[in-house]
Design a protein around this motif. Structure first.
Motif, short mmCIF file in Angstrom:
data_model
loop_
_atom_site.label_atom_id
_atom_site.label_comp_id
_atom_site.label_asym_id
_atom_site.label_seq_id
_atom_site.Cartn_x
_atom_site.Cartn_y
_atom_site.Cartn_z
N PHE A 37 0.82 -1.21 0.00
CA PHE A 37 0.00 0.00 0.00
C PHE A 37 0.86 1.26 0.00
O PHE A 37 0.46 2.29 -0.54
CB PHE A 37 -0.95 0.00 1.20
N ASN A 38 2.04 1.20 0.61
CA ASN A 38 2.91 2.37 0.68
C ASN A 38 3.77 2.55 -0.57
O ASN A 38 4.50 3.52 -0.68
CB ASN A 38 3.81 2.28 1.91
N MET A 39 3.68 1.61 -1.50
CA MET A 39 4.47 1.66 -2.72
C MET A 39 3.83 2.64 -3.71
O MET A 39 2.61 2.77 -3.78
CB MET A 39 4.52 0.26 -3.32
N ASN A 40 4.66 3.31 -4.47
CA ASN A 40 4.19 4.23 -5.52
C ASN A 40 3.87 3.40 -6.77
O ASN A 40 4.77 3.02 -7.52
CB ASN A 40 5.26 5.27 -5.83
N TRP A 41 2.61 3.13 -7.01
CA TRP A 41 2.20 2.27 -8.11
C TRP A 41 2.17 3.00 -9.45
O TRP A 41 1.87 2.39 -10.48
CB TRP A 41 0.84 1.64 -7.80
N SER A 42 2.49 4.28 -9.47
CA SER A 42 2.52 5.01 -10.74
C SER A 42 3.86 4.84 -11.46
O SER A 42 3.97 5.22 -12.62
CB SER A 42 2.21 6.48 -10.52
N THR A 49 8.85 -4.12 -9.58
CA THR A 49 9.40 -5.48 -9.43
C THR A 49 10.67 -5.43 -8.59
O THR A 49 10.85 -6.24 -7.68
CB THR A 49 9.70 -6.09 -10.82
N ARG A 50 11.55 -4.50 -8.89
CA ARG A 50 12.81 -4.38 -8.13
C ARG A 50 12.54 -4.03 -6.67
O ARG A 50 13.21 -4.55 -5.77
CB ARG A 50 13.73 -3.36 -8.80
N LYS A 51 11.58 -3.16 -6.42
CA LYS A 51 11.24 -2.80 -5.03
C LYS A 51 10.69 -4.00 -4.26
O LYS A 51 11.04 -4.22 -3.11
CB LYS A 51 10.26 -1.64 -5.00
N ILE A 52 9.83 -4.77 -4.90
CA ILE A 52 9.27 -5.95 -4.24
C ILE A 52 10.36 -7.00 -4.01
O ILE A 52 10.36 -7.67 -2.98
CB ILE A 52 8.08 -6.50 -5.05
#
Length: 147
Positions: A37-42, A49-52
């Motif tokens: 939820f805190n991830m910037n999905w834009s 992918t790299r962040k996850i």
């Protein structure tokens, strides 16, 4: 975050020991709901992918593993140690999740994983080389001051 992504995350949320987890795929890989939820999905699919990946694997694991655990054909003539393979079940779940959330192909996700592993290895190598240079420099300074 789009409504479709929020709905997908909500549909795949499970609660365990008071924490909300999102199941990424059929193999049961879980990640904290708050992290998603805190991830910037834009941002781009490969960037997400790299962040996850960093949430699923430590930077150290990413630096000493590859997608398939096989040596690169470009370096077959060089005697380099073979790296381990990232857990294929976790990778499969990540591919499934990214296909659903960002409409990425399996190939795009695999390319992002390969790039992230290579980047983490380069950063690890730079940190190690930096420490060796610092230790070497300190050793010279001690020798010079004792004479």
């Amino acid at each position: 975050m789009s409504c479709a992504i929020k709905q997908l995350i909500d549909e795949n949320t499970v609660t365990e020991c008071g924490f909300e987890w999102v199941v990424l795929g059929q193999n049961g890989t879980r990640i904290m709901k708050d992290a998603l939820f805190n991830m910037n999905w834009s941002i781009s699919g490969p960037a997400i992918t790299r962040k996850i990946l960093v949430l699923l694997f430590s930077r150290e694991v990413l630096s000493i593993h590859t997608l398939f655990g096989k040596p690169s054909p470009a370096f077959m003539s060089i005697n380099k140690p073979i790296k381990g393979q990232l857990d294929p079940l976790i990778v499969g779940d990540l591919i499934e999740f990214m296909a659903l959330t960002k409409d990425m192909s399996s190939r795009e996700v695999r390319n992002a994983i390969t790039t992230k592993c290579a980047d983490e290895f380069k950063m690890l190598r730079q940190r190690v080389e930096g420490r060796q240079e610092n230790n070497f420099g300190k050793g010279i300074a001690k020798l010079e001051t004792t004479n």
